[in-house]
Design a protein around this motif. Structure first.
Motif, PDB file in Angstrom:
ATOM      1  N   UNK A  38      -3.481   6.392  -6.559  1.00 25.21           N
ATOM      2  CA  UNK A  38      -4.113   7.445  -7.785  1.00 25.21           C
ATOM      3  C   UNK A  38      -4.134   8.520  -6.528  1.00 25.21           C
ATOM      4  N   UNK A  39      -3.847   9.821  -7.589  1.00 26.38           N
ATOM      5  CA  UNK A  39      -3.665  11.549  -7.139  1.00 26.38           C
ATOM      6  C   UNK A  39      -2.848  11.159  -6.022  1.00 26.38           C
ATOM      7  N   UNK A  40      -2.137  10.485  -5.890  1.00 24.90           N
ATOM      8  CA  UNK A  40      -1.001  11.535  -4.908  1.00 24.90           C
ATOM      9  C   UNK A  40      -0.007  10.942  -5.319  1.00 24.90           C
ATOM     10  N   UNK A  41       1.439  12.350  -6.003  1.00 25.63           N
ATOM     11  CA  UNK A  41       2.582  11.754  -7.239  1.00 25.63           C
ATOM     12  C   UNK A  41       3.601  11.797  -6.509  1.00 25.63           C
ATOM     13  N   UNK A  42       4.655  11.239  -6.086  1.00 23.98           N
ATOM     14  CA  UNK A  42       5.704  10.885  -5.690  1.00 23.98           C
ATOM     15  C   UNK A  42       7.125  12.231  -6.606  1.00 23.98           C
ATOM     16  N   UNK A  43       6.952  12.479  -5.266  1.00 28.71           N
ATOM     17  CA  UNK A  43       7.820  13.724  -5.947  1.00 28.71           C
ATOM     18  C   UNK A  43       9.160  13.311  -5.780  1.00 28.71           C
ATOM     19  N   UNK A  44      10.815  12.774  -6.467  1.00 29.11           N
ATOM     20  CA  UNK A  44      11.645  12.038  -6.844  1.00 29.11           C
ATOM     21  C   UNK A  44      12.619  12.798  -5.068  1.00 29.11           C
ATOM     22  N   UNK A  45      13.357  11.204  -4.887  1.00 36.09           N
ATOM     23  CA  UNK A  45      14.562  12.399  -3.747  1.00 36.09           C
ATOM     24  C   UNK A  45      14.188  12.868  -2.859  1.00 36.09           C
ATOM     25  N   UNK A  46      13.086  12.690  -2.246  1.00 34.38           N
ATOM     26  CA  UNK A  46      12.266  13.397  -0.748  1.00 34.38           C
ATOM     27  C   UNK A  46      12.278  12.204   0.001  1.00 34.38           C
ATOM     28  N   UNK A  47      12.653  11.404   1.074  1.00 31.42           N
ATOM     29  CA  UNK A  47      12.730  10.446   1.390  1.00 31.42           C
ATOM     30  C   UNK A  47      12.289  10.415   2.948  1.00 31.42           C
ATOM     31  N   UNK A  48      11.597  11.761   2.886  1.00 33.27           N
ATOM     32  CA  UNK A  48      11.188  12.375   3.784  1.00 33.27           C
ATOM     33  C   UNK A  48       9.498  13.492   4.101  1.00 33.27           C
ATOM     34  N   UNK A  49       8.697  12.286   3.439  1.00 33.83           N
ATOM     35  CA  UNK A  49       7.563  13.846   3.245  1.00 33.83           C
ATOM     36  C   UNK A  49       7.058  14.726   4.484  1.00 33.83           C
ATOM     37  N   UNK A  50       6.277  15.651   4.342  1.00 33.97           N
ATOM     38  CA  UNK A  50       5.559  16.564   5.756  1.00 33.97           C
ATOM     39  C   UNK A  50       4.482  14.928   6.211  1.00 33.97           C
ATOM     40  N   UNK A  51       3.686  14.372   5.944  1.00 36.64           N
ATOM     41  CA  UNK A  51       3.206  13.724   6.176  1.00 36.64           C
ATOM     42  C   UNK A  51       3.477  12.909   7.733  1.00 36.64           C
ATOM     43  N   UNK A  52       5.019  12.423   7.550  1.00 37.32           N
ATOM     44  CA  UNK A  52       5.416  11.862   8.844  1.00 37.32           C
ATOM     45  C   UNK A  52       5.358  12.673   9.458  1.00 37.32           C
ATOM     46  N   UNK A  53       5.367  13.559   9.573  1.00 37.71           N
ATOM     47  CA  UNK A  53       5.603  14.653  11.356  1.00 37.71           C
ATOM     48  C   UNK A  53       4.353  15.602  11.475  1.00 37.71           C
ATOM     49  N   UNK A  54       3.273  15.705  10.619  1.00 37.30           N
ATOM     50  CA  UNK A  54       1.945  16.565  11.213  1.00 37.30           C
ATOM     51  C   UNK A  54       0.827  16.053  10.928  1.00 37.30           C
ATOM     52  N   UNK A  55       0.540  14.801  11.769  1.00 39.56           N
ATOM     53  CA  UNK A  55      -0.671  13.795  12.269  1.00 39.56           C
ATOM     54  C   UNK A  55      -1.064  14.657  13.566  1.00 39.56           C
ATOM     55  N   UNK A  56      -2.550  15.354  13.793  1.00 43.37           N
ATOM     56  CA  UNK A  56      -2.432  15.993  14.547  1.00 43.37           C
ATOM     57  C   UNK A  56      -4.304  15.176  15.334  1.00 43.37           C
ATOM     58  N   UNK A  57      -4.134  15.674  16.649  1.00 44.57           N
ATOM     59  CA  UNK A  57      -5.690  14.920  16.915  1.00 44.57           C
ATOM     60  C   UNK A  57      -6.736  16.220  16.548  1.00 44.57           C
ATOM     61  N   UNK A  58      -7.696  15.937  16.564  1.00 42.74           N
ATOM     62  CA  UNK A  58      -8.944  16.634  16.389  1.00 42.74           C
ATOM     63  C   UNK A  58     -10.531  16.540  16.986  1.00 42.74           C
ATOM     64  N   UNK A  59     -10.731  17.456  17.850  1.00 40.63           N
ATOM     65  CA  UNK A  59     -10.856  17.756  18.977  1.00 40.63           C
ATOM     66  C   UNK A  59     -12.578  18.409  19.150  1.00 40.63           C
ATOM     67  N   UNK A  60     -13.901  17.500  18.752  1.00 39.55           N
ATOM     68  CA  UNK A  60     -15.097  18.455  18.903  1.00 39.55           C
ATOM     69  C   UNK A  60     -15.013  19.374  20.066  1.00 39.55           C
ATOM     70  N   UNK A  61     -15.715  19.900  19.074  1.00 41.59           N
ATOM     71  CA  UNK A  61     -15.832  21.577  20.086  1.00 41.59           C
ATOM     72  C   UNK A  61     -16.917  21.499  20.987  1.00 41.59           C
TER      73      UNK A  61
END
Length: 534
Positions: A394-417
């Motif tokens: 729910x709320x994640x609208x699928x884009x047709x004919x897009x097999x690779x989304x930005x989510x696949x390559x953009x995870x990163x660590x979050x470091x406490x300052x």
């Protein structure tokens, strides 16, 4: 007394900053803000020349940076970072090699400054119209970099208006320092190609498309980095300065962009609209919405997962079992066809394939195509299915004919300052309710996150359908856990500077409760401490 005055000044500044941040967050959480964010995801695989992009003109010339000796005729009301937060995806920085008097007297000389000369003449090394106290180019680029780091899935066009007097190595040094690893290389002396999309930029691990005018640089490295033109990407802008207003009175009128102009530009195939004095409440940002109708999608009744275009051309989410005609599109063209056949949403692919001539079940990704579909539908058809759904999540609208989304390559660590420990999913467990903690940074998926700006979710690399959640607990002392990414404000956050604020209340921030591996992470009233910076 002096210390009290300093403290009062700092408090006033903090309150003003928080007020601006709250206003922008309120807008981004409004219907218009959400619709604009969804549109920016919808066109991710479409060529930039077919995108509808809101941006700012002379982005650096803002009243935020005004002092008695600089930026006395501003064109913007917000900082560069806040312009980006408001949805600007085209940023303009005018780089001048000119005199400066910042720092110690022995440091005075020439440098690359952000200024609005507009005259084209010099007195010695001073570009007339610039101030010797204007901000450095490096400062503006740092503003951009900070926002990019907080929004790793976003792509912007960065325009450098070149008044560097040939000091391209100096410009390159600053670009490499501030935007290292972020710029999508042009490959040398060419305009932005017709085929380039935001998805291609993200798949290359980049976020910035750099356009520098004044032709190809003789500096080979800069030439390889920057595009020399927009190509077939159309752009309109305005002059909101007082000088521009006065000039307009004597030269045939004042050229300002209205809300109606924004709507018309996008409907007629325009790409970039650069606004002066881009603000939240004058209707021009909302005028950039061409897709979802007011207060849609709303998942009314809890079972509306498929999109239709209404008779007015705007969209609604509705039950996928309804019976409507289908929107069919010839890829690579502006040709749309509406079937006579009607049926449930799931029949769209077969119905459009039966039309022949390469037609596919599709969804418009810009206002011009949306108008073409509306015309193809005609007055006889009120509703037509679009190939756009959030059936899976729910709320994640699928884009047709897009097999690779930005989510696949953009995870990163979050470091406490404060501790330099990473935000970690305990024992890499993806079960609902798994505690979130601090742990020694190890590069595993248990410590990698993707900020889904369109929804406000912080998704886990262990499972993109699992998100940070406060489970509705009390804010002060509430502990974060992993949970299904459901349509709930308990899971929605806003990036504000280096902090992660709760969308229900931006005065609450994600907070590391300790400094040791295993310390829990939860939420606490925002105080600006390092344990709330990530």
């Amino acid at each position: 007394m002096k210390n009290n005055k300093i403290a009062l000044g700092l408090l006033t500044s903090l309150l003003a900053t928080t007020s601006v941040a709250d206003s922008i967050s309120d807008f981004n959480n409004s219907w218009a803000g959400k619709a604009l964010a969804m549109q920016r995801q919808l066109d991710i695989a479409a060529p930039l020349k077919d995108n509808n992009i809101l941006g700012t003109h002379n982005s650096y010339n803002s009243s935020v940076y005004t002092t008695p000796v600089r930026y006395l005729d501003p064109q913007q009301n917000y900082s560069i970072g806040d312009q980006l937060r408001m949805g600007a995806r085209f940023i303009e920085l005018d780089a001048h090699w000119t005199a400066h008097t910042q720092g110690w007297p022995w440091e005075w000389g020439n440098a690359l400054l952000l200024c609005h000369s507009g005259i084209g003449t010099s007195i010695g090394s001073l570009h007339v119209g610039c101030s010797t106290m204007d901000r450095f180019v490096k400062d503006g680029l740092q503003d951009v970099r900070s926002w990019l780091d907080q929004n790793p899935n976003e792509v912007i066009i960065l325009y450098i208006e070149d008044h560097t007097d040939g000091h391209h190595q100096d410009l390159l040094n600053i670009l490499n320092d501030k935007l290292s690893g972020k710029i999508y290389a042009s490959g040398g002396c060419k305009a932005i190609p017709d085929t380039l999309s935001k998805l291609q930029v993200r798949q290359a691990g980049k976020q910035v498309i750099l356009w520098k005018d004044s032709g190809c640089s003789s500096n080979a490295s800069l030439a390889n980095l920057a595009f020399t033109g927009l190509g077939n990407i159309g752009r309109i802008w305005e002059d909101g300065t007082n000088i521009g207003f006065i000039n307009g009175l004597f030269n045939g009128g004042v050229d300002r962009i209205s809300a109606a102009d924004v709507t018309t530009a996008f409907k007629t195939g325009g790409n970039i609209v650069n606004l002066d004095h881009m603000v939240l409440n004058d209707g021009r940002l909302a005028a950039g919405v061409w897709s979802w109708d007011n207060n849609e999608p709303n998942n009314y009744g809890g079972n509306q997962d498929c999109a239709v275009q209404w008779s007015n051309g705007r969209w609604d989410d509705t039950n996928c079992a309804g019976s409507y005609a289908y929107a069919c599109h010839q890829p690579g063209t502006n040709n749309w066809y509406v079937t006579q056949q009607k049926g449930a949403w799931s029949g769209g692919a077969a119905a459009c394939a039966a039309v022949g001539n390469g037609y596919q079940f599709d969804v418009p990704t810009n206002s011009f195509d949306n108008e073409q579909l509306k015309a193809a539908k005609g007055s006889a058809v009120s509703h037509v299915w679009l190939n756009h759904n959030d059936i899976a999540v729910e709320g994640q609208w699928v884009i047709p004919n897009v097999t690779t989304t930005v989510a696949t390559a953009n995870y990163r660590s979050l470091t406490d300052g404060r501790s330099n420990l990473c935000l970690d999913v305990s024992n890499s467990n993806t079960a609902n309710g798994t505690p979130i903690q601090l742990w020694s940074c190890n590069g595993t998926n248990a410590q990698k996150w993707w900020y889904d700006a369109a929804n406000g979710y912080m998704r886990s690399a262990l499972n993109s359908n699992k998100c940070l959640d406060n489970r509705g607990q009390a804010f002060n002392g509430g502990e974060l856990v992993l949970w299904d990414c459901v349509d709930s404000n308990n899971l929605r956050f806003d990036w504000i500077n280096n902090t992660l604020r709760n969308r229900i209340d931006n005065n609450i921030a994600v907070d590391a409760y300790g400094t040791n591996a295993g310390s829990r992470v939860g939420q606490w009233s925002f105080h600006g401490g390092l344990n709330q910076q990530w």
